[in-house]
Scaffold this active site. Structure first.
Site, mmCIF file in Angstrom:
data_model
loop_
_atom_site.group_PDB
_atom_site.id
_atom_site.type_symbol
_atom_site.label_atom_id
_atom_site.label_comp_id
_atom_site.label_asym_id
_atom_site.label_seq_id
_atom_site.Cartn_x
_atom_site.Cartn_y
_atom_site.Cartn_z
ATOM 1 N N CYS A 62 41.857 41.017 38.750
ATOM 2 C CA CYS A 62 41.155 40.745 37.498
ATOM 3 C C CYS A 62 41.497 41.833 36.491
ATOM 4 O O CYS A 62 41.732 42.976 36.877
ATOM 5 C CB CYS A 62 39.638 40.775 37.698
ATOM 6 N N ALA A 91 43.851 27.961 36.815
ATOM 7 C CA ALA A 91 43.328 29.035 35.966
ATOM 8 C C ALA A 91 41.894 28.637 35.634
ATOM 9 O O ALA A 91 41.584 28.173 34.538
ATOM 10 C CB ALA A 91 44.163 29.195 34.705
ATOM 11 N N SER A 96 37.976 32.067 49.027
ATOM 12 C CA SER A 96 37.135 32.027 47.829
ATOM 13 C C SER A 96 37.698 31.092 46.758
ATOM 14 O O SER A 96 38.902 31.059 46.501
ATOM 15 C CB SER A 96 37.029 33.440 47.252
HETATM 16 C C1 LIG Z 1 40.939 26.599 42.508
HETATM 17 C C2 LIG Z 1 41.045 27.994 43.081
HETATM 18 C C3 LIG Z 1 40.082 28.951 42.757
HETATM 19 C C4 LIG Z 1 40.161 30.252 43.286
HETATM 20 N N1 LIG Z 1 39.188 31.163 42.979
HETATM 21 C C5 LIG Z 1 39.242 32.413 43.540
HETATM 22 C C6 LIG Z 1 38.198 33.355 43.307
HETATM 23 O O1 LIG Z 1 37.200 33.082 42.626
HETATM 24 N N2 LIG Z 1 38.319 34.598 43.865
HETATM 25 C C7 LIG Z 1 39.387 34.935 44.661
HETATM 26 O O2 LIG Z 1 39.454 36.067 45.144
HETATM 27 N N3 LIG Z 1 40.380 34.040 44.923
HETATM 28 C C8 LIG Z 1 40.322 32.798 44.382
HETATM 29 N N4 LIG Z 1 41.315 31.892 44.670
HETATM 30 C C9 LIG Z 1 42.441 32.277 45.560
HETATM 31 C C10 LIG Z 1 42.235 31.775 47.001
HETATM 32 O O3 LIG Z 1 41.069 32.302 47.575
HETATM 33 C C11 LIG Z 1 43.464 32.114 47.879
HETATM 34 O O4 LIG Z 1 43.646 33.510 47.919
HETATM 35 C C12 LIG Z 1 44.742 31.458 47.385
HETATM 36 O O5 LIG Z 1 44.479 30.152 46.916
HETATM 37 C C13 LIG Z 1 45.852 31.406 48.436
HETATM 38 O O6 LIG Z 1 45.463 30.660 49.557
HETATM 39 P P1 LIG Z 1 45.852 29.097 49.769
HETATM 40 O O7 LIG Z 1 47.335 28.996 49.567
HETATM 41 O O8 LIG Z 1 45.401 28.763 51.141
HETATM 42 O O9 LIG Z 1 45.113 28.323 48.723
HETATM 43 C C14 LIG Z 1 41.248 30.594 44.142
HETATM 44 C C15 LIG Z 1 42.208 29.612 44.472
HETATM 45 C C16 LIG Z 1 42.122 28.328 43.969
HETATM 46 C C17 LIG Z 1 43.167 27.307 44.356
#
Ligand SMILES: Cc1cc2nc3c(=O)[nH]c(=O)nc-3n(C[C@H](O)[C@H](O)[C@H](O)COP(=O)(O)O)c2cc1C
Length: 303
Positions: free
Chosen positions: A130, A71, A22
């Site tokens: 959150c 953020a 997400s």
């Molecule tokens: C730009 C960005 C926006 C994100 N927005 C959400 C979100 O809206 N809801 C959520 O549960 N996680 C959100 N995440 C977290 C990611 O879904 C994920 O859990 C986290 O980035 C770790 O995985 P990765 O290392 O593969 O990026 C966001 C991450 C990034 C980088």
């Protein structure tokens, strides 16, 4: 050799274990020209709330050694626009859409899930990272009571799989996973981002307007692997592994650690076609190693 790449996440059968994380894949549609969305196990969309949210002011994203910090402030179009404008455009793909949801109070989560029940959404993923406005900003992620209520009530109004996305930032993640299982969650996904701070020495100001951000990418992979493995020792419901997965090898490591499926996040910013590549990579690995089913890999860590 014909290999079986399907996985079952709380009753939702996916053609392969590769999902999008997400917030890193928009509403799916933004990636149509880079990856065949039919190749994916599931599309998890940006966090959706009851009402539209503009998000934080810039700067909202910064590069860090071996990762990024964001953020965004949970910017989203709101559940009504998601259902009327985004979801119909994904209908042409044979890939389930999972809605990541959040709220500022327990009621907000429940109402969003209830509204999604009358849509083509295949499942919901509850983002508990959150602040709860009604409890002075206490994170839901460290509030077992709020999370228990949320799951029980959402299970009453949403009839398809309910996944809870766990935070690495608060308390004991295994205990929270247990709370999720005990209250009827169909699966857990982990991890969300780790709280971080990035500083500009020249200005002595934070690089992110919100001061703190969420760290993601390769830097968090060992932390995520450890948490997935610990949680796999605690609960029986399926685990979706997330955190720093950049390639097929990383994805397979999460399966070995105990995950039934994986989500790809930050890697999408480097190569927007990476999810399809990893889905193919897992199939090739099974064929090359004469492994009948991807489920045979889950939880095979030896020590
Ligand atoms: C730009 C960005 C926006 C994100 N927005 C959400 C979100 O809206 N809801 C959520 O549960 N996680 C959100 N995440 C977290 C990611 O879904 C994920 O859990 C986290 O980035 C770790 O995985 P990765 O290392 O593969 O990026 C966001 C991450 C990034 C980088």
């Amino acid at each position: 050799m014909k290999v079986n790449t399907t996985v079952n996440i709380g009753g939702l059968v996916l053609k392969n274990p590769v999902m999008t994380a997400s917030g890193t894949f928009g509403y799916g549609l933004e990636f149509e020209e880079y990856v065949n969305l039919n190749k994916l196990g599931a599309i998890v969309v940006k966090g959706i709330a009851l009402n539209p949210v503009k998000g934080n002011k810039p700067q909202r994203l910064v590069e860090t050694p071996a990762g990024i910090m964001n953020a965004i402030g949970l910017q989203n179009v709101g559940v009504e626009t998601f259902i009327s404008e985004k979801l119909p455009l994904l209908k042409k793909y044979a890939t389930p859409v999972i809605a990541n949801i959040y709220g500022t109070d327990v009621d907000g989560y429940i109402k969003t899930a209830q509204r999604l029940n009358d849509s083509a959404t295949a499942g919901v993923e509850i983002n508990i990272s959150c602040p709860n406005v009604k409890k002075g900003g206490l994170q839901f992620a460290s509030d077992k009571e709020a999370v228990s209520t949320m799951i029980k009530e959402i299970k009453k109004v949403f009839t398809r799989p309910v996944i809870v996305k766990l935070s690495p930032n608060t308390g004991n993640i295994e205990e929270m996973a247990q709370v999720c299982e005990d209250n009827g969650a169909d699966a857990v996904s982990l991890i969300n981002t780790l709280v971080g701070l990035s500083i500009n020495l020249k200005t002595r100001r934070p690089n992110i307007a919100n001061v703190f951000g969420g760290l993601s990418g390769p830097a968090i992979k060992p932390v995520a692997l450890a948490m997935v493995h610990k949680v796999s020792k605690k609960v029986k419901i399926p685990i979706i592994g997330i955190g720093g997965i950049m390639n097929t090898t990383d994805a397979l490591e999460f399966l070995v650690a105990g995950a039934s499926a994986v989500q790809i996040g930050t890697a999408n910013f480097i190569d927007p076609s990476i999810t399809g590549i990893i889905a193919d990579g897992i199939k090739n690995y099974l064929e090359d190693n004469k492994i009948d089913s991807v489920t045979d890999i889950t939880g095979t860590l030896e020590y």
